[in-house]
Design an enzyme around this catalytic site. Structure first.
Site, PDB file in Angstrom:
ATOM      1  N   CYS A  86       4.425   3.322   4.883  1.00 39.43           N
ATOM      2  CA  CYS A  86       3.703   2.372   5.723  1.00 39.43           C
ATOM      3  C   CYS A  86       2.784   1.629   4.779  1.00 39.43           C
ATOM      4  O   CYS A  86       1.773   2.169   4.341  1.00 39.43           O
ATOM      5  CB  CYS A  86       2.894   3.102   6.797  1.00 39.43           C
ATOM      6  SG  CYS A  86       1.777   1.991   7.685  1.00 39.43           S
TER       7      CYS A  86
ATOM      8  N   CYS B  73      -0.879   0.716   6.512  1.00 46.40           N
ATOM      9  CA  CYS B  73      -1.862   1.764   6.831  1.00 46.40           C
ATOM     10  C   CYS B  73      -1.250   3.133   6.538  1.00 46.40           C
ATOM     11  O   CYS B  73      -1.035   3.452   5.366  1.00 46.40           O
ATOM     12  CB  CYS B  73      -2.400   1.646   8.255  1.00 46.40           C
ATOM     13  SG  CYS B  73      -1.211   1.421   9.582  1.00 46.40           S
ATOM     14  N   SER B  74      -0.968   3.927   7.567  1.00 45.63           N
ATOM     15  CA  SER B  74      -0.478   5.289   7.293  1.00 45.63           C
ATOM     16  C   SER B  74       0.450   5.765   8.406  1.00 45.63           C
ATOM     17  O   SER B  74       0.478   6.953   8.705  1.00 45.63           O
ATOM     18  CB  SER B  74      -1.665   6.244   7.160  1.00 45.63           C
ATOM     19  OG  SER B  74      -2.456   6.188   8.335  1.00 45.63           O
ATOM     20  N   CYS B  75       1.202   4.862   9.030  1.00 46.77           N
ATOM     21  CA  CYS B  75       2.103   5.248  10.126  1.00 46.77           C
ATOM     22  C   CYS B  75       3.098   6.297   9.633  1.00 46.77           C
ATOM     23  O   CYS B  75       3.667   6.167   8.544  1.00 46.77           O
ATOM     24  CB  CYS B  75       2.859   4.035  10.646  1.00 46.77           C
ATOM     25  SG  CYS B  75       1.767   2.755  11.284  1.00 46.77           S
TER      26      CYS B  75
END
Lengths: 104, 230, 119
Positions: free
Chosen positions: B136, B139-141
């Site tokens: 991702c 962000c941090s999906c």
């Protein structure tokens, strides 16, 4: 209804709002590039509205668009067929002409 | 970047600060910053005070209870790569399950006993022709409803920046060499879908039980930075 | 009219040069899990905010803060901002509560938030 079908060639808009303060989910590195619709994921609320506490309605078609690495990075080192798949909302996309492999 | 997770910055570990120099009791300030401070740290900081204060305000106002928070943490702790490993092992041993897993991940994973909640999952099958890897960049999906909370490196600037542009070099850092004639396909989780890699079953595992196979499958192979080996 | 904002958001880092990947991992501390849990409850159950509001708040951090704050510091900062905007509590209430919390830990250590552990 989704404007594009699987297999359609699409191009990502080049212009984009200033971020921040805008919140957009289309990464810089695909802007202006052409790819192919890999699948239609469904329709989802607009994150660019949800980010500001609004309801994000109506739902917008979301696609997975497949890009050739060599189209995104001119100096890409790797297999000719290496790809990147990315989710992109419909309002970021236009129909693209040309054959696979041609971008910008 | 160097995330320096062992860099504790100042000596605020278990030493008590009797001089009350409330070093960290301020919001982020570039003049007095802790470059890449470790996440793990028990000194009092501005943001840890904020967490405790916000939690208590929410409880005082009757919006949540301490039990709600505890239950949510327990539910998250229960989601782990072991859940994903079971799904992979089942897919390796049951071709019909594999088809269902790819066609309708939520329903198939429920057969193995896990509820992936509201997560919209896409299962990416590795083949001799294609190797998949997930990131991702924005962000941090992460497929947290099946694998739990992502590892630190998944959220790092280095991984997020590089894996889309030089995936083969990044995979090599994880000890994974992808043959020149095999396609590498990177999946950037930018919106509402989450991704789960179904790794290839390694050679030499014929006849192994589902449990034994599951034990071979580690988290990183379901993110796609490694392959499963015996 | 052609607009051309060539700058990219600091968080939008795909394709930029960066160093070797540090594969060290830490066990999440209890306070970090609590931030995560609070966020999940606020979005999924209470519908007080969306994940896009969380992201927007993080993306609005100055680049140096984005890089230097830890992951869950960025989260609690953004969650708190959103709850304030939404009027769930006031800044005065938050300030008073933070003072109250600080007074509980006169030696500057919050031991119950140390690494690992259950809840």
């Amino acid at each position: 209804m989704a404007r594009f079908a699987v297999g359609d060639r699409v191009r990502v808009h080049k212009q984009f709002p200033p971020t921040p303060p805008s919140h957009i989910r289309t990464p810089y590195y695909v802007r202006g590039h052409a790819g192919v619709v890999e699948r239609i994921c469904g329709a989802f609320r607009n994150p660019e509205e949800l980010a500001f506490g609004r309801d994000g309605a109506p739902e917008i078609p979301l696609y997975r668009v497949r890009f050739r690495q060599k189209d995104l990075w001119s100096d890409y080192e790797g297999h000719e067929d290496d790809k990147i798949d990315i989710e992109i909302f419909e309002f970021w996309l236009d129909q693209a002409e040309g054959s696979e492999g041609e971008t910008a | 970047m160097s995330t320096g997770h062992d860099d504790q910055g100042h000596d605020h570990g278990h030493h008590h600060h009797h001089d009350h120099d409330h070093d960290h009791l301020h919001p982020y300030d570039p003049e007095h910053h802790h470059p890449h401070r470790a996440d793990q740290d028990d000194s009092m900081t501005y943001y840890r005070l904020m967490e405790e204060a916000v939690r208590e305000l929410m409880i005082d106002k009757g919006l949540v209870t301490a039990d709600d928070i505890r239950a949510e943490i327990e539910a998250m702790d229960a989601r782990s790569p072991a859940n994903g490993a079971l799904v992979v092992a089942r897919a390796w041993t049951d071709p019909e399950f594999k088809k269902r897993l790819i066609a309708s991940p939520k329903e198939a994973i429920a057969e193995v006993g896990h509820d992936i909640g509201p997560m919209k999952l896409i299962v990416l099958e590795n083949t001799p022709e294609v190797h998949n890897v997930v990131v991702c960049t924005l962000c941090s999906c992460y497929p947290r409803w099946i694998l739990g909370i992502p590892p630190d490196w998944y959220k790092s600037r280095s991984y997020r920046s590089r894996v889309v542009r030089e995936p083969r070099a990044v995979l090599r850092e994880f000890g994974t060499e992808i043959a020149d004639n095999r396609e590498v396909r990177v999946h950037d989780s930018t919106a509402d879908m989450r991704y789960f890699v179904l790794p290839m079953r390694p050679a030499g595992t014929d006849g192994m039980s589902e449990e034994a196979l599951a034990a071979l499958v580690h988290r990183d192979s379901m993110i796609g930075v490694t392959e499963v080996t015996v | 009219m052609e607009r051309d904002f060539t700058a990219r958001g600091h968080h939008d880092m795909g394709g930029l040069p960066a160093g070797e990947i540090n594969r060290d991992e830490h066990d999440y501390a209890l306070w970090e899990k609590r931030v995560d849990a609070l966020m999940m409850i606020c979005t999924n159950r209470l519908k007080l905010m969306t994940v896009d509001q969380l992201r927007k708040g993080i993306e609005a951090l100055p680049p140096s803060a984005y890089d230097d704050m830890t992951y869950y510091e960025r989260w609690i900062s953004s969650v708190t901002n959103t709850l304030l905007e939404r009027g769930v509590f006031t800044a005065d209430e938050l300030g008073a509560k933070m003072e109250e919390v600080r007074a509980r830990y006169p030696d500057g250590v919050m031991p119950e938030g140390s690494a690992g552990g259950g809840c």
